[in-house]
Write a protein that holds these residues in place. Structure first.
Motif, PDB file in Angstrom:
ATOM      1  N   GLU A  80       0.863  -1.182   0.000  1.00 26.01           N
ATOM      2  CA  GLU A  80       0.000   0.000   0.000  1.00 26.01           C
ATOM      3  C   GLU A  80       0.897   1.229   0.000  1.00 26.01           C
ATOM      4  OE1 GLU A  80      -3.066  -0.060   2.956  1.00 26.01           O
ATOM      5  OE2 GLU A  80      -3.409  -2.201   2.662  1.00 26.01           O
ATOM      6  N   PHE A  81       0.966   1.887  -1.130  1.00 24.54           N
ATOM      7  CA  PHE A  81       1.813   3.063  -1.266  1.00 24.54           C
ATOM      8  C   PHE A  81       1.191   4.254  -0.565  1.00 24.54           C
ATOM      9  CE2 PHE A  81       3.662   0.400  -4.441  1.00 24.54           C
ATOM     10  CZ  PHE A  81       4.989   0.803  -4.509  1.00 24.54           C
ATOM     11  N   ARG A  82       2.037   5.051   0.078  1.00 27.37           N
ATOM     12  CA  ARG A  82       1.582   6.291   0.720  1.00 27.37           C
ATOM     13  C   ARG A  82       1.436   7.384  -0.319  1.00 27.37           C
ATOM     14  NH1 ARG A  82       5.186   7.579   5.758  1.00 27.37           N
ATOM     15  NH2 ARG A  82       6.501   8.300   4.063  1.00 27.37           N
ATOM     16  N   THR A  83       2.229   7.315  -1.377  1.00 24.87           N
ATOM     17  CA  THR A  83       2.136   8.268  -2.482  1.00 24.87           C
ATOM     18  C   THR A  83       2.259   7.505  -3.795  1.00 24.87           C
ATOM     19  OG1 THR A  83       4.522   8.666  -2.508  1.00 24.87           O
ATOM     20  CG2 THR A  83       3.179  10.175  -1.184  1.00 24.87           C
ATOM     21  N   ALA A  84       1.547   7.957  -4.798  1.00 28.35           N
ATOM     22  CA  ALA A  84       1.674   7.391  -6.141  1.00 28.35           C
ATOM     23  C   ALA A  84       2.958   7.943  -6.759  1.00 28.35           C
ATOM     24  CB  ALA A  84       0.461   7.788  -6.982  1.00 28.35           C
ATOM     25  N   PRO A  85       3.451   7.313  -7.821  1.00 29.22           N
ATOM     26  CA  PRO A  85       4.658   7.839  -8.462  1.00 29.22           C
ATOM     27  C   PRO A  85       4.462   9.295  -8.891  1.00 29.22           C
ATOM     28  CG  PRO A  85       4.167   5.649  -9.290  1.00 29.22           C
ATOM     29  CD  PRO A  85       2.995   6.071  -8.448  1.00 29.22           C
ATOM     30  N   ARG A  86       5.444  10.134  -8.511  1.00 30.59           N
ATOM     31  CA  ARG A  86       5.391  11.550  -8.853  1.00 30.59           C
ATOM     32  C   ARG A  86       6.818  12.063  -9.006  1.00 30.59           C
ATOM     33  NH1 ARG A  86       6.845  10.071  -4.053  1.00 30.59           N
ATOM     34  NH2 ARG A  86       7.275  11.626  -2.482  1.00 30.59           N
ATOM     35  N   PRO A  87       7.024  13.077  -9.856  1.00 30.62           N
ATOM     36  CA  PRO A  87       8.366  13.632 -10.026  1.00 30.62           C
ATOM     37  C   PRO A  87       8.865  14.268  -8.729  1.00 30.62           C
ATOM     38  CG  PRO A  87       6.913  14.350 -11.791  1.00 30.62           C
ATOM     39  CD  PRO A  87       6.053  13.700 -10.758  1.00 30.62           C
ATOM     40  N   VAL A  88      10.117  13.972  -8.373  1.00 25.18           N
ATOM     41  CA  VAL A  88      10.715  14.566  -7.181  1.00 25.18           C
ATOM     42  C   VAL A  88      11.961  15.383  -7.525  1.00 25.18           C
ATOM     43  CG1 VAL A  88       9.805  12.865  -5.565  1.00 25.18           C
ATOM     44  CG2 VAL A  88      12.007  12.442  -6.673  1.00 25.18           C
ATOM     45  N   MET A  89      12.445  15.224  -8.765  1.00 22.33           N
ATOM     46  CA  MET A  89      13.626  15.954  -9.208  1.00 22.33           C
ATOM     47  C   MET A  89      13.651  15.893 -10.730  1.00 22.33           C
ATOM     48  SD  MET A  89      17.552  15.207  -8.059  1.00 22.33           S
ATOM     49  CE  MET A  89      18.252  14.271  -9.396  1.00 22.33           C
ATOM     50  N   ASN A  90      14.261  16.890 -11.361  1.00 20.50           N
ATOM     51  CA  ASN A  90      14.389  16.802 -12.811  1.00 20.50           C
ATOM     52  C   ASN A  90      15.820  17.092 -13.214  1.00 20.50           C
ATOM     53  OD1 ASN A  90      14.671  19.702 -13.304  1.00 20.50           O
ATOM     54  ND2 ASN A  90      12.538  19.777 -12.663  1.00 20.50           N
ATOM     55  N   GLU A  91      16.159  16.553 -14.368  1.00 17.70           N
ATOM     56  CA  GLU A  91      17.504  16.701 -14.916  1.00 17.70           C
ATOM     57  C   GLU A  91      17.370  16.730 -16.434  1.00 17.70           C
ATOM     58  OE1 GLU A  91      20.422  13.255 -15.384  1.00 17.70           O
ATOM     59  OE2 GLU A  91      21.157  14.265 -13.585  1.00 17.70           O
ATOM     60  N   GLY A  92      17.534  17.873 -17.008  1.00 15.44           N
ATOM     61  CA  GLY A  92      17.420  17.987 -18.459  1.00 15.44           C
ATOM     62  C   GLY A  92      16.037  17.607 -18.945  1.00 15.44           C
ATOM     63  N   THR A  93      15.957  16.540 -19.730  1.00 15.71           N
ATOM     64  CA  THR A  93      14.680  16.109 -20.315  1.00 15.71           C
ATOM     65  C   THR A  93      14.034  14.957 -19.561  1.00 15.71           C
ATOM     66  OG1 THR A  93      15.789  14.554 -21.802  1.00 15.71           O
ATOM     67  CG2 THR A  93      15.443  16.820 -22.609  1.00 15.71           C
ATOM     68  N   ARG A  94      14.514  14.666 -18.360  1.00 14.88           N
ATOM     69  CA  ARG A  94      13.934  13.548 -17.615  1.00 14.88           C
ATOM     70  C   ARG A  94      13.654  13.932 -16.171  1.00 14.88           C
ATOM     71  NH1 ARG A  94      18.742   9.269 -16.428  1.00 14.88           N
ATOM     72  NH2 ARG A  94      20.135  10.728 -15.384  1.00 14.88           N
ATOM     73  N   ASP A  95      12.725  13.171 -15.583  1.00 16.58           N
ATOM     74  CA  ASP A  95      12.335  13.368 -14.182  1.00 16.58           C
ATOM     75  C   ASP A  95      12.694  12.130 -13.375  1.00 16.58           C
ATOM     76  OD1 ASP A  95      11.027  15.892 -14.519  1.00 16.58           O
ATOM     77  OD2 ASP A  95       9.279  14.849 -15.324  1.00 16.58           O
TER      78      ASP A  95
END
Length: 118
Positions: A80-95
């Motif tokens: 049971e996840f507390r949070t769904a997948p979400r961006p936490v950092m970005n680098e260029g064209t990817r998260d």
């Protein structure tokens, strides 16, 4: 210097062993006395009986190749996840995308993986 082992105290060794082996899919690496060791990549994750009072003060992060697939698989296994997948950092064209959950003793874990932005 490098981290070689992370040791967690658990309230029920057999239940914790099942969670780490069957739910998370970590291969058991060995056993010695009250310790059970799991292969967690470049670090060995060990569990032992004891109080888990400070569990929420620490977070262990697993890098995965495919965050969506890992999230789906662990959800199917009962995590049971507390949070769904979400961006936490970005680098260029990817998260860097992350989702977190807790084990039965309250130890916090995250899965993370890089995702190209469209």
């Amino acid at each position: 210097m490098r981290v070689a082992h992370v040791i967690l105290s658990v309230s029920d060794l057999e239940s914790a062993r099942a969670f780490y082996a069957d739910v998370l899919g970590l291969p058991q690496h060995g056993e010695s006395g009250a310790f059970v060791f799991f292969d967690a990549g470049s670090v060995v994750l060990a569990i032992r009986p004891g109080p888990a009072a400070a569990a929420a003060a620490t977070e262990i992060v697993f890098a995965v190749d495919d965050i969506d697939e890992a999230y789906r698989l662990l959800t199917e296994r009962g995590v049971e996840f507390r949070t769904a997948p979400r961006p936490v950092m970005n680098e260029g064209t990817r998260d860097l995308v992350a989702a977190d959950f807790a084990d039965p003793d309250g130890h916090v874990f995250s899965i993370t993986g890089w995702v190209e932005r469209s």
